[in-house]
Design an enzyme around this catalytic site. Structure first.
Site, PDB file in Angstrom:
ATOM      1  N   CYS A  63      -4.534   0.147  10.296  1.00  0.00           N
ATOM      2  CA  CYS A  63      -4.749  -0.832   9.223  1.00  0.00           C
ATOM      3  C   CYS A  63      -4.640  -2.286   9.718  1.00  0.00           C
ATOM      4  O   CYS A  63      -3.666  -2.661  10.373  1.00  0.00           O
ATOM      5  CB  CYS A  63      -3.749  -0.611   8.100  1.00  0.00           C
ATOM      6  SG  CYS A  63      -4.023  -1.747   6.724  1.00  0.00           S
ATOM      7  N   CYS A  99      -2.207   4.141   7.057  1.00  0.00           N
ATOM      8  CA  CYS A  99      -3.255   4.277   8.080  1.00  0.00           C
ATOM      9  C   CYS A  99      -2.803   3.533   9.341  1.00  0.00           C
ATOM     10  O   CYS A  99      -2.499   2.333   9.284  1.00  0.00           O
ATOM     11  CB  CYS A  99      -4.573   3.700   7.585  1.00  0.00           C
ATOM     12  SG  CYS A  99      -5.059   4.359   5.975  1.00  0.00           S
ATOM     13  N   CYS A 150       0.833  -1.200   0.000  1.00  0.00           N
ATOM     14  CA  CYS A 150       0.000   0.000   0.000  1.00  0.00           C
ATOM     15  C   CYS A 150       0.869   1.252   0.000  1.00  0.00           C
ATOM     16  O   CYS A 150       1.995   1.235   0.483  1.00  0.00           O
ATOM     17  CB  CYS A 150      -0.904  -0.008   1.233  1.00  0.00           C
ATOM     18  SG  CYS A 150      -2.124   1.323   1.179  1.00  0.00           S
TER      19      CYS A 150
HETATM   20  C1  LIG Z   1      -7.607  -3.043   4.472  1.00  0.00           C
HETATM   21  S1  LIG Z   1      -8.404  -1.893   3.447  1.00  0.00           S
HETATM   22  C2  LIG Z   1      -7.805  -2.289   1.838  1.00  0.00           C
HETATM   23  C3  LIG Z   1      -8.349  -1.440   0.723  1.00  0.00           C
HETATM   24  C4  LIG Z   1      -7.844  -0.009   0.615  1.00  0.00           C
HETATM   25  N1  LIG Z   1      -6.478   0.104   0.832  1.00  0.00           N
HETATM   26  C5  LIG Z   1      -8.649   0.908   1.517  1.00  0.00           C
HETATM   27  O1  LIG Z   1      -8.113   1.379   2.508  1.00  0.00           O
HETATM   28  O2  LIG Z   1      -9.802   1.112   1.194  1.00  0.00           O
HETATM   29  C6  LIG Z   1     -10.097  -2.483   3.365  1.00  0.00           C
HETATM   30  C7  LIG Z   1     -11.060  -1.745   4.290  1.00  0.00           C
HETATM   31  O3  LIG Z   1     -10.757  -2.064   5.630  1.00  0.00           O
HETATM   32  C8  LIG Z   1     -10.856  -0.907   6.412  1.00  0.00           C
HETATM   33  N2  LIG Z   1     -10.021  -1.067   7.614  1.00  0.00           N
HETATM   34  C9  LIG Z   1      -8.683  -1.073   7.685  1.00  0.00           C
HETATM   35  N3  LIG Z   1      -8.277  -1.256   8.947  1.00  0.00           N
HETATM   36  C10 LIG Z   1      -9.382  -1.379   9.707  1.00  0.00           C
HETATM   37  C11 LIG Z   1      -9.615  -1.590  11.102  1.00  0.00           C
HETATM   38  N4  LIG Z   1      -8.622  -1.689  11.969  1.00  0.00           N
HETATM   39  N5  LIG Z   1     -10.896  -1.689  11.519  1.00  0.00           N
HETATM   40  C12 LIG Z   1     -11.928  -1.593  10.650  1.00  0.00           C
HETATM   41  N6  LIG Z   1     -11.767  -1.398   9.324  1.00  0.00           N
HETATM   42  C13 LIG Z   1     -10.516  -1.283   8.861  1.00  0.00           C
HETATM   43  C14 LIG Z   1     -10.354   0.187   5.473  1.00  0.00           C
HETATM   44  O4  LIG Z   1     -10.704   1.479   5.885  1.00  0.00           O
HETATM   45  C15 LIG Z   1     -10.996  -0.216   4.192  1.00  0.00           C
HETATM   46  O5  LIG Z   1     -12.290   0.325   4.085  1.00  0.00           O
HETATM   47  S1  SF4 Z   2      -6.410   0.821   5.298  1.00  0.00           S
HETATM   48 FE1  SF4 Z   2      -4.441  -0.193   5.040  1.00  0.00          FE
HETATM   49  S2  SF4 Z   2      -4.473  -0.935   2.982  1.00  0.00           S
HETATM   50 FE2  SF4 Z   2      -6.072   0.636   3.100  1.00  0.00          FE
HETATM   51  S3  SF4 Z   2      -5.093   2.577   2.589  1.00  0.00           S
HETATM   52 FE3  SF4 Z   2      -4.883   2.386   4.742  1.00  0.00          FE
HETATM   53  S4  SF4 Z   2      -2.892   1.431   5.023  1.00  0.00           S
HETATM   54 FE4  SF4 Z   2      -3.487   1.070   2.937  1.00  0.00          FE
END
Ligand SMILES: C[S@@+](CC[C@H](N)C(=O)[O-])C[C@H]1O[C@@H](n2cnc3c(N)ncnc32)[C@H](O)[C@@H]1O
Ligand code: SF4
Length: 351
Positions: free
Chosen positions: A80, A77, A73
């Protein structure tokens, strides 16, 4: 006299002993017969099924699958829960083979996620999979969840026809908060990009969705105005979730504890946004086991123990075997509204 004759007769004593032994034996035998009959033929209460044991669970159909084909990525975040633990991505033909197996096992909806799905081969790998799923596999629903930062208009021109839903993640309408969360690359505006993509979705007839993670940095925000203005088909609101080995614990690449909010705080946020009709809330409880998640090796990830335990790969053992170790809670999937109108052909896209 009688007593003395009994004592005197060893034959009588022997008989008495034999009848006592027979009596004990018969009683034990009847108990054994009761137990075996109860367990084998179901006349007594059978032991409760162990829902953690794959043998005791019914076959699961992979109706809706989330394929996190990359972990890489460009954002950072802090909360994440699907982090860059490997940089592996399957070769295109292998990914297609796995998707075909899933379709044969009953898949109706595929969601591509990551990592950032538009990063690998500048979105071409993703575009080819989207096209394959719609044209070759004829899936009713093909969707993507992305941070939106890498999407170009050219991608919509080439692949927009094959995509039903595009979800863009946005946790705040305040640029500074996005910076604090790490939902950004450098000083680029995440919010400006969100509006740009929303317009492309309108232009290229793709249903537009928003995902937000509620955490300590945004829990007091009121997003009503912006969400109503953007008018997504769904606004998924997640309570920030901890997963051991991803964003919590020693082996994790992120430490998300400082982002976590309680159930009451999450409820307050939901109450504040009670007037937003497209809001779909997802508490930790609803989220944890209600997704079928495939990782970059096409292994199902079981989150029941609070971490992501992988099955064997669908490509090695097939869907039926791999899915037994997915930890998927179908009831919770249905309870959280996991099955909805997910094909753009069935939606009234009023743009
Ligand atoms: C892991 S991300 C991957 C896709 C993309 N990078 C994004 O952020 O949309 C998939 C979804 O999981 C959410 N997400 C990530 N970490 C999370 C957490 N700790 N608790 C709940 N949702 C989470 C993100 O905001 C996103 O909507
Ligand atoms: S939630 Fe994780 S995978 Fe999605 S944009 Fe943020 S760092 Fe990247």
């Amino acid at each position: 006299m009688l007593l003395s004759s009994l004592i005197a007769s060893p034959k009588v004593i022997l008989r008495l002993c034999i009848s006592t032994v027979l009596c004990i034996f018969a009683s034990v035998l009847s108990k054994v017969r009761f137990w075996t009959r109860g367990v084998c033929k179901g006349t007594a209460t059978p032991p409760a099924p162990d829902l953690n044991s794959p043998e005791d669970r019914g076959a699961t159909t992979p109706t809706s699958v989330n394929y996190h084909f990359t972990r890489k990525c460009n954002y950072k975040c802090g909360f994440c829960f699907h982090t860059a633990k490997t940089s592996f991505v399957l070769p295109l033909e292998e990914a297609k083979r796995g998707l075909k197996l899933l379709k044969e096992a009953g898949m109706e909806k595929i969601n591509f996620s990551g990592g950032e799905p538009f990063l690998h081969e500048k979105g071409e790998f993703l575009g080819k999979l989207v096209e394959f799923c719609k044209v070759d596999l004829q899936l009713p629903s093909v969707s993507i969840v992305s941070n939106g930062s890498m999407i170009k208009e050219r991608w919509f021109q080439k692949y927009g026809d094959y995509l039903d839903i595009l979800a863009i993640s946005c946790d705040s309408f305040d640029e500074e908060t996005n910076q604090l969360i790490g939902r950004t690359q450098g000083r680029k505006s995440h919010i400006e990009n969100l509006y740009k993509i929303r317009n492309w979705c309108q232009q290229y007839k793709v249903a537009f969705k928003i995902n937000s993670v509620i955490n300590t940095f945004n829990l007091h925000e009121d997003m009503t105005e912006q969400i109503n203005q953007l008018n997504p088909v769904r606004w998924k609101v997640f309570q920030c979730l901890l997963i051991d080995g991803e964003n919590a614990g020693e082996a994790a690449l992120r430490e998300a504890e400082r982002f976590v909010i309680g159930d009451e705080q999450f409820k307050d946020f939901l109450d504040r946004h009670g007037g937003v009709p497209c809001l779909v809330p997802e508490s930790n409880e609803k989220m944890r086991n209600s997704y079928l998640i495939l990782d970059e090796y096409m292994r199902f990830l079981d989150c029941r123990e609070g971490r992501k335990d992988p099955s064997r790969s669908v490509l090695d053992v097939g869907v039926k075997e791999a899915i037994l170790f997915s930890g998927f809670d179908e009831k919770m999937f249905l309870k959280r509204g996991g099955k909805y109108v997910w094909s753009k052909a069935d939606m009234r896209l009023e743009w």
